[in-house]
Design a protein around this motif. Sequence first.
Motif, mmCIF file in Angstrom:
data_model
loop_
_atom_site.group_PDB
_atom_site.id
_atom_site.type_symbol
_atom_site.label_atom_id
_atom_site.label_comp_id
_atom_site.label_asym_id
_atom_site.label_seq_id
_atom_site.Cartn_x
_atom_site.Cartn_y
_atom_site.Cartn_z
ATOM 1 N N GLU A 13 0.856 -1.180 0.000
ATOM 2 C CA GLU A 13 0.000 0.000 0.000
ATOM 3 C C GLU A 13 0.898 1.238 0.000
ATOM 4 O OE1 GLU A 13 -3.279 0.096 -0.142
ATOM 5 O OE2 GLU A 13 -3.742 -2.046 0.142
ATOM 6 N N ILE A 14 0.767 2.041 -1.025
ATOM 7 C CA ILE A 14 1.641 3.211 -1.167
ATOM 8 C C ILE A 14 0.834 4.480 -0.919
ATOM 9 C CG2 ILE A 14 3.121 4.502 -2.755
ATOM 10 C CD1 ILE A 14 3.740 1.916 -4.172
ATOM 11 N N ALA A 15 1.288 5.283 0.045
ATOM 12 C CA ALA A 15 0.607 6.528 0.400
ATOM 13 C C ALA A 15 1.631 7.515 0.948
ATOM 14 C CB ALA A 15 -0.487 6.263 1.431
ATOM 15 N N PRO A 16 1.345 8.810 0.874
ATOM 16 C CA PRO A 16 2.304 9.817 1.348
ATOM 17 C C PRO A 16 2.619 9.729 2.837
ATOM 18 C CG PRO A 16 0.642 10.820 -0.058
ATOM 19 C CD PRO A 16 0.168 9.430 0.235
ATOM 20 N N LEU A 152 14.775 18.759 -4.370
ATOM 21 C CA LEU A 152 14.596 19.522 -5.604
ATOM 22 C C LEU A 152 14.226 18.601 -6.760
ATOM 23 C CD1 LEU A 152 14.758 22.152 -7.223
ATOM 24 C CD2 LEU A 152 17.226 21.750 -7.486
ATOM 25 N N TYR A 153 14.906 17.457 -6.861
ATOM 26 C CA TYR A 153 14.625 16.492 -7.926
ATOM 27 C C TYR A 153 13.175 16.027 -7.872
ATOM 28 C CZ TYR A 153 15.057 12.237 -10.746
ATOM 29 O OH TYR A 153 14.876 11.249 -11.687
ATOM 30 N N VAL A 154 12.702 15.714 -6.686
ATOM 31 C CA VAL A 154 11.315 15.272 -6.520
ATOM 32 C C VAL A 154 10.347 16.385 -6.894
ATOM 33 C CG1 VAL A 154 9.576 14.600 -4.827
ATOM 34 C CG2 VAL A 154 11.819 13.508 -4.797
ATOM 35 N N ARG A 155 10.596 17.576 -6.405
ATOM 36 C CA ARG A 155 9.696 18.692 -6.683
ATOM 37 C C ARG A 155 9.593 18.971 -8.180
ATOM 38 N NH1 ARG A 155 11.444 23.127 -2.016
ATOM 39 N NH2 ARG A 155 10.245 22.208 -0.298
ATOM 40 N N LEU A 156 10.710 18.920 -8.878
ATOM 41 C CA LEU A 156 10.698 19.187 -10.314
ATOM 42 C C LEU A 156 9.914 18.117 -11.065
ATOM 43 C CD1 LEU A 156 14.398 20.324 -10.878
ATOM 44 C CD2 LEU A 156 12.347 21.755 -10.885
ATOM 45 N N ASN A 157 10.108 16.849 -10.676
ATOM 46 C CA ASN A 157 9.400 15.767 -11.360
ATOM 47 C C ASN A 157 7.898 15.817 -11.094
ATOM 48 O OD1 ASN A 157 11.028 13.394 -12.817
ATOM 49 N ND2 ASN A 157 12.353 14.362 -11.301
ATOM 50 N N LYS A 178 18.891 11.366 10.498
ATOM 51 C CA LYS A 178 18.345 12.717 10.610
ATOM 52 C C LYS A 178 17.922 13.246 9.239
ATOM 53 C CE LYS A 178 19.485 17.391 12.205
ATOM 54 N NZ LYS A 178 20.538 18.265 12.816
ATOM 55 N N ALA A 179 18.761 13.027 8.241
ATOM 56 C CA ALA A 179 18.435 13.494 6.892
ATOM 57 C C ALA A 179 17.244 12.730 6.326
ATOM 58 C CB ALA A 179 19.648 13.341 5.975
ATOM 59 N N LEU A 180 17.181 11.422 6.608
ATOM 60 C CA LEU A 180 16.046 10.619 6.141
ATOM 61 C C LEU A 180 14.734 11.123 6.726
ATOM 62 C CD1 LEU A 180 17.396 6.954 6.233
ATOM 63 C CD2 LEU A 180 16.304 8.048 4.266
ATOM 64 N N LEU A 181 14.723 11.380 8.030
ATOM 65 C CA LEU A 181 13.508 11.872 8.675
ATOM 66 C C LEU A 181 13.093 13.215 8.089
ATOM 67 C CD1 LEU A 181 14.251 10.899 12.384
ATOM 68 C CD2 LEU A 181 12.503 9.902 10.887
ATOM 69 N N HIS A 185 9.643 13.818 6.019
ATOM 70 C CA HIS A 185 8.751 14.908 6.426
ATOM 71 C C HIS A 185 8.438 15.814 5.235
ATOM 72 C CE1 HIS A 185 6.808 17.829 8.998
ATOM 73 N NE2 HIS A 185 7.634 18.778 8.598
ATOM 74 N N GLU A 186 9.453 16.125 4.451
ATOM 75 C CA GLU A 186 9.268 16.984 3.277
ATOM 76 C C GLU A 186 8.335 16.322 2.271
ATOM 77 O OE1 GLU A 186 9.879 20.586 1.358
ATOM 78 O OE2 GLU A 186 10.776 19.978 3.267
#
Length: 222
Positions: A13-16, A152-157, A178-181, A185-186
């Motif tokens: 199940e894929i969800a945000p 940025l890559y995700v936002r552009l796509n 820390k970066a993963l979390l 979150h983003e």
Amino acid sequence: MKLAHYDFENVFEIAPDKVNVLIVEPEDYYFSYCRELSCQTEGEEGNFCLSEGDEILRLEKAAVFVWDYMSLRANDKRVTTKLYSSLQQIAENNFLKEYQNICVLFADFFAKLNSESECLISYDEEGGMTALFKAFDVHIEEENGLLEKLVLYVRLNVAFFKTKCFFFANLKTVLTEKALLSFYHEMQLNDVCIFLLENTQKPKLPCEVVTIIDRDLCEILA
């Protein structure tokens, strides 16, 4: 959305609001699944099936597979084309008068150059805004850190190609907890679905749903 594969008992199940982490311990199987998923996001056939409601989604249209973190670029040809188109639409809707004034100034400037030149010159008056963007090398400002590059890559796509799901290979190997979390979150804030494929088990983080394919090819929900 849902992701299925003939080899797996369970449907993902894929969800945000959740991050699926599929850990495949046998190296050859891990590489095989990554290659298969990568090929399908490039338009080839494979056994992964992504669906939304009753609709089967073409992976090359709905998803991207990210594995080469050293080569993430914001300004590839596809993105630049979409960027110029987006900027042109903004200019036509909001700044048409300013653009027309620029065209008048350019015409006057080239007329003055022509009067002083040793030979007659001409320029493409129909080049439009795209020609202007190219002339001034308009491009997206690149980020330096990996986390920032990924966001940025995700936002552009999402903005330019309406990408619905992002698959990442061994993301937990290249980002700190820390970066993963922060990345998770983003993604949740922007309503983006992500799915991780990993080869080794690392500490489970909040919002992760972990499935392990162990070396006996048993499917375990961790």
